[in-house]
Design a protein around this motif. Structure first.
Motif, short mmCIF file in Angstrom:
data_model
loop_
_atom_site.label_atom_id
_atom_site.label_comp_id
_atom_site.label_asym_id
_atom_site.label_seq_id
_atom_site.Cartn_x
_atom_site.Cartn_y
_atom_site.Cartn_z
N VAL A 378 -53.30 -25.24 -17.11
CA VAL A 378 -54.74 -25.48 -17.12
C VAL A 378 -54.99 -26.92 -17.52
O VAL A 378 -54.35 -27.45 -18.44
CB VAL A 378 -55.47 -24.53 -18.09
N LEU A 379 -55.92 -27.55 -16.81
CA LEU A 379 -56.28 -28.94 -17.06
C LEU A 379 -57.77 -28.97 -17.39
O LEU A 379 -58.60 -28.51 -16.59
CB LEU A 379 -55.99 -29.78 -15.82
N ALA A 403 -52.04 -30.73 -20.55
CA ALA A 403 -52.28 -32.09 -21.02
C ALA A 403 -52.22 -32.22 -22.54
O ALA A 403 -52.15 -33.34 -23.06
CB ALA A 403 -53.64 -32.60 -20.53
N LEU A 404 -52.22 -31.11 -23.25
CA LEU A 404 -52.31 -31.16 -24.71
C LEU A 404 -50.99 -31.60 -25.34
O LEU A 404 -49.93 -31.09 -25.01
CB LEU A 404 -52.71 -29.78 -25.25
N ARG A 417 -55.18 -33.96 -29.39
CA ARG A 417 -54.78 -35.21 -28.74
C ARG A 417 -54.01 -34.87 -27.47
O ARG A 417 -53.15 -33.97 -27.47
CB ARG A 417 -53.91 -36.05 -29.66
N GLU A 418 -54.32 -35.60 -26.41
CA GLU A 418 -53.65 -35.35 -25.14
C GLU A 418 -52.50 -36.34 -24.93
O GLU A 418 -52.47 -37.42 -25.54
CB GLU A 418 -54.66 -35.45 -23.99
N GLU A 423 -47.02 -39.46 -18.86
CA GLU A 423 -46.44 -38.15 -19.14
C GLU A 423 -47.21 -37.05 -18.42
O GLU A 423 -46.63 -36.07 -17.93
CB GLU A 423 -46.44 -37.90 -20.65
N LEU A 424 -48.54 -37.19 -18.35
CA LEU A 424 -49.34 -36.20 -17.65
C LEU A 424 -48.98 -36.15 -16.16
O LEU A 424 -48.85 -35.07 -15.57
CB LEU A 424 -50.84 -36.50 -17.82
N ARG A 425 -48.78 -37.31 -15.57
CA ARG A 425 -48.37 -37.34 -14.16
C ARG A 425 -47.03 -36.63 -13.97
O ARG A 425 -46.84 -35.90 -13.00
CB ARG A 425 -48.28 -38.79 -13.67
N ARG A 426 -46.11 -36.85 -14.92
CA ARG A 426 -44.81 -36.20 -14.81
C ARG A 426 -44.93 -34.68 -14.91
O ARG A 426 -44.31 -33.93 -14.16
CB ARG A 426 -43.88 -36.72 -15.92
N ARG A 427 -45.77 -34.22 -15.84
CA ARG A 427 -45.96 -32.78 -16.01
C ARG A 427 -46.60 -32.16 -14.78
O ARG A 427 -46.21 -31.07 -14.34
CB ARG A 427 -46.82 -32.51 -17.25
N LEU A 428 -47.59 -32.83 -14.22
CA LEU A 428 -48.26 -32.29 -13.03
C LEU A 428 -47.34 -32.29 -11.82
O LEU A 428 -47.49 -31.46 -10.92
CB LEU A 428 -49.53 -33.08 -12.74
#
Length: 500
Positions: A378-379, A403-404, A417-418, A423-428
């Motif tokens: 979830v984003l 993102a958390l 804090r996100e 790192e968010l791009r890598r996770r997605l």
């Protein structure tokens, strides 16, 4: 021996205070369980359930202005956390305010003015609205009404200056902008031609209040960015506030209220107290907000107390002129207030509907519970959209907040804090589907977030995913995105709604 007339007068004075208090209490409890809390209440709910050290840590970075209220609600919600309990202090504050307005009117102009003023306060939709909000504004209203009553008693020679200082200080600690009541009280002293001794003692109370507030002022100045979203108030703000103060926002009842308010200006004793209370705090805050916007109607809700006092004083003078002081006049006035309330009963009913607030986080959580599968990422766009998951975690229990990085209580923030944009791009990049919980304004084509993480969210979702399903509930949009097939070329333009 006490005469029958004295006993009757004592009973009527008790009724003049007790009846408005009971009526406001009943109206506050009516429909208090709306089936969900909205975003501002959600902040109270999630912060107050933290430990005292966690609350203290949060206040160093955000919401210092609400610190005392959060600590109070921490004690209240420790009894039983829930939507109704969250709002009960506000109901109690509104009921106390109605009784204090009645007591103030009785002190200034007699029991029937007090009775009518208290009843008018209780049936005003604006008072009922904030009586059912899990925020500090109804309590602040009670504090200001109580402080004003103590001021009037002190001006008459009563020994209430110490109590006045304490009530003013505690009220301002509940919300910093209540300090503007002191400006209204200064105008009252000037209009009443108070002597030097009264001015000196009032000045001492102001100094004492200032010392109490100094740490809060220093902390809140560093957090001024929290109100950057507020617009500059204009004539529309003045009109809206006036309509909110005068029993009902429109129609014959509003027009009658304005006429009676103007008539009440002739009652000098009442006007010297009520008119500054009603006009000075909103006027000053609107004036300051022309340079640095920080005005909102709820921040000056406490000024509402002045309007019913003026209206009741005007009705009192009109009644004296027409029929004199006949025994049935107080009852007739009370019945007139009841008729005005029944005329605008639909407004009160509408205000208690779940959709009367900007959002309903319980509905959002229920929607998520019905759609999100175990382990689905979830984003939240933007990050404050996480408030639904924080207030009602049951609906998001199966989800993975992609993102958390660190939860709110651990990080000393409201919503956690996100992770960074990279790192968010890598996770997605590792998921094939993602649920997006989006605030309405993020779907507009002109929304361009300055935060790099928020920009990364919408950019990656737009470039690498396609929407498969959409649901709207409680003022929030829930969308399912699936990874774009490699054989499908990217779209050449944005979808029909929003940029992503």
């Amino acid at each position: 021996m006490v005469s029958r007339e004295t006993e009757a007068d004592g009973r009527f004075r008790a009724l003049a205070v007790g009846l408005p208090t009971a009526l406001m209490l009943a109206l506050g409890l009516w429909g208090i369980d709306r089936g969900g809390i909205w975003r501002d209440e959600a902040v109270t709910f999630q912060v107050a359930r933290r430990s005292v050290p966690e609350i203290w840590r949060l206040l160093h970075g955000v919401d210092a202005v609400h610190g005392l209220y959060y600590l109070l609600m921490h004690t209240v919600l420790a009894l039983r956390p829930g939507e109704v309990v969250l709002r009960l202090p506000s109901v109690g504050g509104a009921a106390a305010a109605a009784g204090l307005v009645a007591a103030l009117g009785m002190r200034l102009a007699g029991p029937r003015v007090g009775l009518w003023a208290g009843l008018l306060y209780a049936v005003t939709p604006l008072a009922g609205h904030y009586a059912q909000e899990g925020r500090s504004y109804a309590l602040v209203g009670a504090g200001v009404a109580g402080a004003t009553l103590l001021l009037v008693r002190a001006m008459d020679g009563g020994r209430t200056w110490l109590a006045y200082t304490g009530v003013v200080g505690l009220t301002c600690l509940l919300h910093e902008l209540a300090v503007l009541m002191l400006c209204a009280h200064a105008v009252t002293l000037a209009a009443s031609r108070a002597g030097r001794r009264v001015w000196a003692r009032w000045a001492g109370a102001v100094v004492g209040t200032g010392l109490m507030l100094l740490p809060l002022v220093l902390a809140s100045r560093a957090q001024a960015g929290q109100v950057e979203w507020l617009p500059e108030p204009g004539l529309g703000s003045v009109e809206r506030l006036l309509r909110g103060f005068v029993i009902a926002p429109k129609g014959l009842v509003f027009e009658t209220g304005v006429v009676l308010m103007l008539a009440g200006l002739a009652a000098r004793g009442v006007a010297a107290v009520a008119l500054p209370l009603m006009t000075v705090p909103p006027g000053l805050l609107m004036l300051v907000s022309q340079v640095r916007p920080m005005y909102d109607d709820r921040y000056v809700l406490y000024s509402l107390a002045g309007a019913p006092l003026l209206i009741a004083a005007g009705a009192d003078r009109l009644a004296d002129w027409i029929v004199g002081r006949m025994p049935y006049v107080p009852l007739a006035g009370a019945l007139a207030v009841l008729v005005a309330f029944l005329h605008h009963l639909p407004l009160h009913r509408q205000d208690r509907a779940p959709d009367r607030r900007p959002d309903n986080l319980a509905a959002v959580s229920a929607l998520a519970a019905g759609q999100i599968r175990r382990g689905d990422p979830v984003l939240f766009v933007p990050s404050i959209g996480r408030r639904a998951a924080v207030a009602y975690p049951e609906g998001f229990r199966q989800a993975r907040d992609i993102a958390l990085r660190e939860p709110g209580p651990d990080s000393g923030t409201l919503y956690g804090r996100e992770t960074g944009a990279g790192e968010l791009r890598r996770r997605l990049a590792e998921v094939d589907r993602v649920w997006v919980v989006a605030e309405p304004y993020t779907l507009r084509s002109d929304w361009r977030p300055r935060n790099p993480v928020e920009r990364a969210k919408i950019t990656v979702v737009w470039e690498d995913f396609v929407p498969r399903a959409q649901y709207v509930r409680g003022g929030v949009t829930l969308r399912l995105y699936e990874r774009r097939p490699t054989t499908v070329l990217p779209l050449t333009g944005p979808p029909r709604r929003g940029r992503w």
